[in-house]
Scaffold this active site. Sequence first.
Site, short mmCIF file in Angstrom:
data_model
loop_
_atom_site.label_atom_id
_atom_site.label_comp_id
_atom_site.label_asym_id
_atom_site.label_seq_id
_atom_site.Cartn_x
_atom_site.Cartn_y
_atom_site.Cartn_z
N SER A 1 0.05 5.76 -3.50
CA SER A 1 0.53 6.75 -2.33
C SER A 1 -0.83 7.39 -1.73
O SER A 1 -1.68 7.83 -2.37
CB SER A 1 1.42 7.84 -2.82
OG SER A 1 2.27 7.21 -3.47
N ASP B 1 -1.34 16.84 -6.31
CA ASP B 1 -0.59 15.47 -5.83
C ASP B 1 0.81 15.70 -5.23
O ASP B 1 1.68 15.00 -5.40
CB ASP B 1 -0.40 14.61 -7.10
CG ASP B 1 -1.74 14.30 -7.67
OD1 ASP B 1 -2.74 13.95 -6.98
OD2 ASP B 1 -1.85 14.08 -8.91
N ASN C 1 -5.76 12.26 0.10
CA ASN C 1 -6.10 11.65 -1.35
C ASN C 1 -5.26 10.30 -1.52
O ASN C 1 -4.41 10.30 -1.20
CB ASN C 1 -5.83 12.50 -2.26
CG ASN C 1 -6.23 12.14 -3.78
OD1 ASN C 1 -7.28 11.46 -4.01
ND2 ASN C 1 -5.24 12.46 -4.75
N HIS D 1 -3.53 8.27 -4.64
CA HIS D 1 -2.93 8.38 -6.06
C HIS D 1 -2.34 7.32 -6.48
O HIS D 1 -1.52 6.54 -5.67
CB HIS D 1 -2.10 9.73 -6.11
CG HIS D 1 -1.52 9.98 -7.41
ND1 HIS D 1 -2.44 10.59 -8.11
CD2 HIS D 1 -0.41 9.78 -7.67
CE1 HIS D 1 -1.71 10.91 -9.33
NE2 HIS D 1 -0.45 10.20 -9.26
C1 GRF Z 1 -7.93 4.96 -7.85
O1 GRF Z 1 -6.98 4.46 -8.79
C2 GRF Z 1 -7.56 6.06 -7.22
O2 GRF Z 1 -6.09 6.03 -6.70
C3 GRF Z 1 -7.60 7.27 -8.02
O3 GRF Z 1 -8.76 7.00 -8.63
C4 GRF Z 1 -9.12 5.65 -8.75
C5 GRF Z 1 -10.38 5.51 -7.88
O4 GRF Z 1 -10.90 4.44 -7.95
N1 GRF Z 1 -7.47 8.51 -7.31
P1 GRF Z 1 -12.27 3.98 -6.92
O5 GRF Z 1 -13.38 5.02 -7.55
O6 GRF Z 1 -11.79 3.93 -5.69
O7 GRF Z 1 -12.59 2.45 -7.56
#
Ligand code: GRF
Length: 186
Positions: free
Chosen positions: A134, A143, A105, A107
């Site tokens: 990260s 997370d 994932n 984050h």
């Molecule tokens: C990103 O900021 C990611 O870190 C978080 O959710 C957001 C997703 O944005 N988990 P996108 O859909 O990839 O534009």
Amino acid sequence: MRDPHRVAILISGRGSNMQELVEQSNGYQVVLVASNKPLAAGLEWVRSRGLPTWTWDSKGVAKERWDEALCQALDDHRIGTVALAGFMRILSPWFIDRWRGRIVNIHPSLLPKYRGLDTHQRAIDAGDTVGGCSVHVVTEELDAGEVLGSAEVPIEPDDTHDTLEQRVLAAEHLLYPRILSEFVRR
Ligand code: GRF
């Protein structure tokens, strides 16, 4: 045998990280994009690229049933690695166990700082001068899995949530494809 180079990306919204994972794929192949939101903005782009999608609106569906259907879709496509990219749903513990060490994932914070939501505002409110993002392995604890890589960005005194989000997002788009390509090789 699951092939780690066959990647599924799970999204719930805009999908900008998903697009970067597809466009910068190196050493892995994105063979499926799945979503719990049939109207997720990112899906349009996926379809225009001729990539397979799997969607089922999770609203009103028992968690167990939805996760089982997703699992089946992943097996049907012989997926070996699952990349969450703005996927706004907690996966069942049995699902995580079944895919142990194979789900990653991204984050928007420098983990272990600011797990959970609203990371940018929390960093600004704390007076931090450095923020970032990260990529981590997904475990049952939110997370909290092994951090595979992170990228720092400065936090300027006049930053708002939105300006910081943009800067961090640009860093995410460079970090995630690089880390995923390292991850599928290990
Ligand atoms: C990103 O900021 C990611 O870190 C978080 O959710 C957001 C997703 O944005 N988990 P996108 O859909 O990839 O534009």
